[in-house]
Every structure is written in structure tokens, then in C-alpha cells.
Write an enzyme that holds these catalytic residues in place. Structure first.
Site, PDB file in Angstrom:
ATOM      1  N   GLU A 156      43.940  43.857  42.608  1.00  0.00           N
ATOM      2  CA  GLU A 156      43.437  44.211  41.269  1.00  0.00           C
ATOM      3  C   GLU A 156      44.545  44.157  40.214  1.00  0.00           C
ATOM      4  OE1 GLU A 156      40.499  44.092  41.657  1.00  0.00           O
ATOM      5  OE2 GLU A 156      39.839  45.119  43.462  1.00  0.00           O
ATOM      6  N   ASP A 201      39.980  34.603  39.807  1.00  0.00           N
ATOM      7  CA  ASP A 201      39.400  34.707  41.143  1.00  0.00           C
ATOM      8  C   ASP A 201      38.956  33.310  41.569  1.00  0.00           C
ATOM      9  OD1 ASP A 201      39.690  37.444  41.482  1.00  0.00           O
ATOM     10  OD2 ASP A 201      37.776  37.902  40.535  1.00  0.00           O
TER      11      ASP A 201
END
Length: 575
Positions: A191, A389
Site C-alpha cells: 500500500e 496496479d
């Protein structure tokens, strides 16, 4: 011709542990979708660009937990069945559409058959069912720099003990070496969550209490595990501080950047805190162990990831959300982001090449203008870091791999831009500015709120209470059992450690907060907690008794089969 700077594309590939933990809609089907729609097309696109003789490099993060799953026999068997099932669905759809005289959708169903048949051919024959092996080949060709991450993508700033964070990193390094044959130089912080050194205390009620204790900065823990660089959000630099006149210089002997001075002064000038520089991150003006931080550029990133204002929202692209009832395949285009699902128009593949060309051209021009503008402003070359991502390309955005291929080619053909891996950029520099990064993440508001919230409709505080209680108990039990020679007891405690690692996954809190798979995430968190506690009770029993009961033996076997990752894990290394 003078260059204006470097472009570093970073693709972060990750899924939580879903093998043996559900199928559809939540479970291993997530892994099958990512493999078919993202990983295989990405590998093919990179090989095609390299075969054209293009000089470029990109950085790909593959988390340890994802690597373990892609190498798992359950995945390899199930993925072929998944592809066959989707070929069957596409054939059924084609038959139904023809019955309804919808020739265009029947044509699209035929295209889906081709897509899944090609994926099956690639996986079984070209890749020999070894997706990780294909990434390894790309790494050996110098096209890809593969990053590691925390073992199960644990949220480092909120984990209760530095040794547990270090274990996440160490297992990540070991797993990376197992699958890719080399030690990783760089790491994707789960994250992008970073915490400097300070007197930390838990902010939820648990058995840990609220007593503050001095914690090491995450950069120090990475350095300890020979991680040289990582990636952070721009807000952590913007809210941080940069040294006024001192630098970290490169030492060829160990490959790290070190400080000649013992103390730093930090400048308040916000203009020096830019995403187009790379910083040696420290936690205080006294320096210490460091790792180098590549900084995410928010503006160029928004062009790609945003479904509202970015490229994926282009009207002609395949809509992600509207799916056909029989098999879940998609036959409609975005049309308009504000449009009700019932009014989406049919998808037309012939409209896609033009849109890809326009988007790729726009992005490549944007990258050049940003780097050129920075050089004109500062007189020095900058680096534009674009992290995403991986699953955005292909899974969420169907045309994403084609866009990546086209955009990369355009940028790489610009002689004024160096398209480099993070590793190559790192190794090309003699010094970096020194910075104290602020605490935060790449989540909403750049804080920890996505993973720790007391929102009554999607609370996650309870997950941290469970985790802190179990982390405390685990440390006590490791100290109690670390000298044992009992092989059965060692096996049980190793499985205890696996259950704790799976509890630490940041995915559970994310899925709860975003309400994307809330019930599934809550069940997973609680299930790993129950397994953890029950296994510890069995360990206590084994310490006092020669043999386990039949029921205990079956339970241990069940846990080891269900959560079978990190085979070489040793619980004694956690303290």
C-alpha cells in the site's frame, strides 16, 4: 541529442491468498482472471516489444504471496479448467445470440472463444504452465526488474512489532530468491505505506495496551534486509523535509548509499520536494540506515488509473461492470460513465486501435512535456515514476495491455527519454538528496484511514484488536517453543506463523473499507484467527503429551493443506 530525463514504469502485481479459499465470486477466480487478463497479455506484450529490438526496461512487483499462488499446483490445474469453462460459456453465448438474431454479439462471443483459447495455448504450451518462469526470463533479458514485497502484503506502519515487519520483509526476500534465482534489490511497500522512526503506540484497545515504544523507521528495516530502494507517494515528500546541502553517496562495495556526515539540516523550501527526484530516506536529522525512495507522480498517474477522467473511461472501451448473465462475459462498451447499465451500447473491437493510438500518443507526449518542463525549470534531468496496479491493465481495463505496449514503444522511441528499470536508474546515480518522509500511504487522504477506520458501516478496528492480541501471544509462544527439537511441534508452530502472516494481509481491511468483498474479508480475517488460536492450543497439548489426538492430527493436516505457502518458513526466526 541531450536527454530530458528518465521514465520508470512500475507495475505492482498482487492478490491475497485465495488458493483453497473460495472460488466465485470471491476466491481463486480472482487469480484466474488476473492470470488470463493481465499476466499472460503483459508477458506477451513485453516479449513482442523486446523482439522488435526496442531498448527499454520496466519494473514489475510480484508479491511473495502472489508468487506462491502462481506456482501452486492447485492454481495450475484449476486455471486450465477455468479457461475451458470460459470457452464453453462463450460458445453457449454465441449459440444464444444467434438464436436471438443478434449477429454482432455472436461475433463478440466468437472473439471471447479466441481470447481464452489463446490464453490456454500460451499457458500450457508456450509458458509450460510457468508464469513466474516467463517473468524470470524477462528479468534475465534485462527487460524487467522484479520487486519483492512483504510476505503477505502486511500493512507495515500498523503492525505492532518491528521484528514482525522484518519477518515480512525477510520472507519476501527469501521467496523472491526461490522463484527468480536472485536477491531483490527493490521492494514494493504494501500500500506504499511508510512510517518513520518515532515513539509509537497502538491506537486500538488490545492486550498490548497503550504503552508507547520506540520504533525503527521502515527504511531501516528494509536496509537490514538488503533492500536498496522502494516507492512512495508524493504526499510523503511534500509533507516531509529535504536536506539543504547534504547527500547520500554510492558505495560500490555493498551497493548502498551512505552518509559522510553525521547530521543533516533540512530545508523548508517546498520547491525542492518534487516527485521528479529520488531521495535517500532517513527518519531523523541524525541519519541512520537508509533506503532510496522513488516518488510517484500523481498527475500522470491520474491519466491512467482514473475511470472518470482517465483513459479507461474512453467511451469505446469495454465496460467492466456490465456482464452477461450466462458466464459473466462482457459485450458492452463504456458508452458513458454516467449512463445506467441498461443503456450501454454494444462493444465494437474495430473502434479500439484508434482510441489506443490517441491515448498512447497523449500519454507519451505528457511524459515528455513533464520531463522537459522539469529540466527547463531546474537545469537537471528528472525521473518520472509511474506506478500502477498491474491488474488495472487487462482485468479492470480490458485494452490496458495494448495501451501499455503502444505507450511504451512511443516513449522508448523518443531519443530524449530514457525508459529504465528502477534498478538501472538507481545504479546509474552517484548521489541522492536526503529526505525525511512523512508517515502515510497511497490510500485515500494518504493516511492509514483506508486500513484503520471506526466507520460504523465498515469498521476495521476489530481486525487490529484481534491481530495485536495474536501478535503479542505469538511472540510469547515463539519464546517458549524456540528451543524445541520436536519435529511435530515445529510443524505446528510453523503453521501458526503462516496463519498470523495471513491475518496480517492488508487486503482484508481494504476489502472491508471499500465494501468490495466485505463479508469474504471478515470471514477470512476471523478464520485465520481461529486457526491460529486452535493451533496454539494443540501446540500446548503437544508440549505436554507424546502424541496428538486423532482429531488434532486431522486439524493440523487441514490447516497445512488449506494454507500451504512459504514451505521453508521457520517460526523461530520471527524473534
Amino acid at each position: 541529442m541531450d536527454t530530458v530525463g528518465s521514465f520508470v514504469l512500475v507495475l505492482h502485481s498482487h492478490l491475497p491468498y485465495v488458493v483453497n479459499n473460495g472460488t466465485w465470486p470471491f476466491g481463486i477466480d480472482w487469480l484466474y482472471e488476473a492470470a488470463a487478463e493481465t499476466y499472460i497479455p503483459l508477458i506477451n506484450a513485453l516479449n513482442e516489444l523486446a523482439d522488435e529490438g526496442l531498448e527499454f526496461g520496466i519494473t514489475v512487483g510480484i508479491t511473495p504471496v502472489l508468487a506462491e499462488q502462481l506456482d501452486h499446483p492447485v492454481f495450475k490445474r484449476g486455471f486450465v479448467k477455468y479457461l475451458n469453462q470460459n470457452i464453453k460459456f462463450a460458445k453457449q453465448n454465441e449459440k444464444q445470440f444467434k438464436k436471438e438474431n443478434d449477429e454482432h454479439k455472436a461475433y463478440l462471443a466468437k472473439q471471447w472463444q479466441r481470447i481464452f483459447k489463446t490464453a490456454k495455448e500460451d499457458f500450457t504450451k508456450k509458458f509450460n504452465k510457468d508464469i513466474l518462469g516467463e517473468f524470470r526470463k524477462l528479468q534475465e533479458r534485462g527487460i524487467v526488474d522484479i520487486l519483492t514485497s512483504g510476505a503477505t502484503h502486511g500493512y507495515f506502519p500498523l503492525l505492532s512489532d518491528d521484528k514482525l515487519i522484518s519477518s515480512q520483509i525477510r520472507i519476501g526476500v527469501d521467496t523472491h530468491e526461490k522463484h527468480f534465482g536472485t536477491k531483490p534489490s527493490g521492494m514494493w511497500l504494501p500500500e506504499c505505506a511508510y512510517r518513520p522512526a518515532y515513539n509509537w503506540r497502538p491506537n486500538v484497545n488490545s492486550d498490548l495496551g497503550f504503552e508507547p515504544k520506540m520504533r525503527r523507521g521502515v527504511e531501516s528495516l528494509m536496509h537490514e534486509n538488503e533492500i536498496r530502494y522502494f516507492f512512495a507517494d508524493y504526499e510523503l515528500v511534500r509533507k516531509g523535509e529535504v536536506s539543504k546541502s547534504h547527500y547520500a553517496t554510492f558505495d560500490e562495495k555493498d551497493g548502498f548509499f551512505h552518509f559522510a556526515q553525521k547530521e543533516f539540516d533540512f530545508r523548508p523550501d517546498a520547491s525542492q520536494r518534487t516527485p521528479f527526484r529520488v531521495y535517500s530516506a532517513v527518519s531523523s536529522h541524525l541519519g541512520g540506515d537508509a533506503a532510496v525512495a522513488f516518488i510517484r507522480d500523481p498527475e500522470t498517474a491520474r491519466q491512467v488509473w482514473s475511470g472518470e477522467i482517465g483513459y479507461p473511461g474512453t467511451p469505446v472501451y469495454l465496460d467492466f461492470h456490465k456482464k452477461y448473465s450466462e458466464g459473466g462475459l462482457r459485450y458492452w462498451k463504456v458508452t458513458d460513465n454516467e449512463l445506467d447499465m441498461a443503456y450501454k451500447h454494444d462493444y465494437y473491437p474495430q473502434d479500439i486501435p484508434k482510441a489506443i493510438e490517441e491515448n498512447a500518443h497523449h500519454f507519451s507526449e505528457l511524459v515528455y512535456k513533464v520531463l522537459d518542463g522539469y529540466k527547463l525549470w531546474t537545469g537537471t534531468e528528472g525521473v518520472l515514476v509511474a506506478p500502477f496496479d498491474s491488474e488495472l491493465f487487462g482485468h479492470w481495463w480490458f485494452e490496458g495491455p495494448s495501451f501499455l505496449k503502444s505507450a511504451l514503444k512511443k516513449i522508448a522511441l523518443n531519443p530524449r527519454i530514457k525508459v529504465q528499470t528502477a534498478k538501472k536508474y538507481y545504479e546509474s546515480k552517484d548521489f541522492f538528496d536526503v529526505a525525511k518522509l512523512a508517515e502515510g500511504s497511497w490510500g485515500e487522504n494518504n493516511d492509514h484511514g483506508t486500513w484503520l477506520t471506526s466507520d460504523p458501516f465498515k469498521p476495521t478496528v476489530w481486525t487490529w484488536t484481534l491481530l495485536y492480541n495474536d501478535e503479542k501471544l505469538f511472540k510469547e509462544k515463539v519464546a517458549e517453543f524456540e528451543v524445541t527439537k520436536d519435529k511435530k511441534l515445529i510443524k505446528i508452530m510453523n503453521q501458526v506463523a503462516r496463519e498470523l502472516l495471513l491475518m496480517q494481509s492488508s487486503d482484508w481491511q481494504f476489502l472491508i473499507t471499500t465494501v468490495s468483498a466485505k463479508d469474504y474479508a471478515e470471514r477470512r480475517m476471523y478464520r485465520h484467527h481461529i486457526y491460529f488460536r486452535r493451533l496454539l492450543k494443540i501446540a500446548d497439548y503437544k508440549k505436554e503429551n507424546k502424541n496428538l489426538t486423532k482429531r488434532q492430527e486431522l486439524f493440523v493436516r487441514l490447516c497445512c493443506k488449506k494454507d500451504s505457502l512459504f514451505k521453508n518458513l521457520d517460526f523461530r526466526k520471527f524473534i
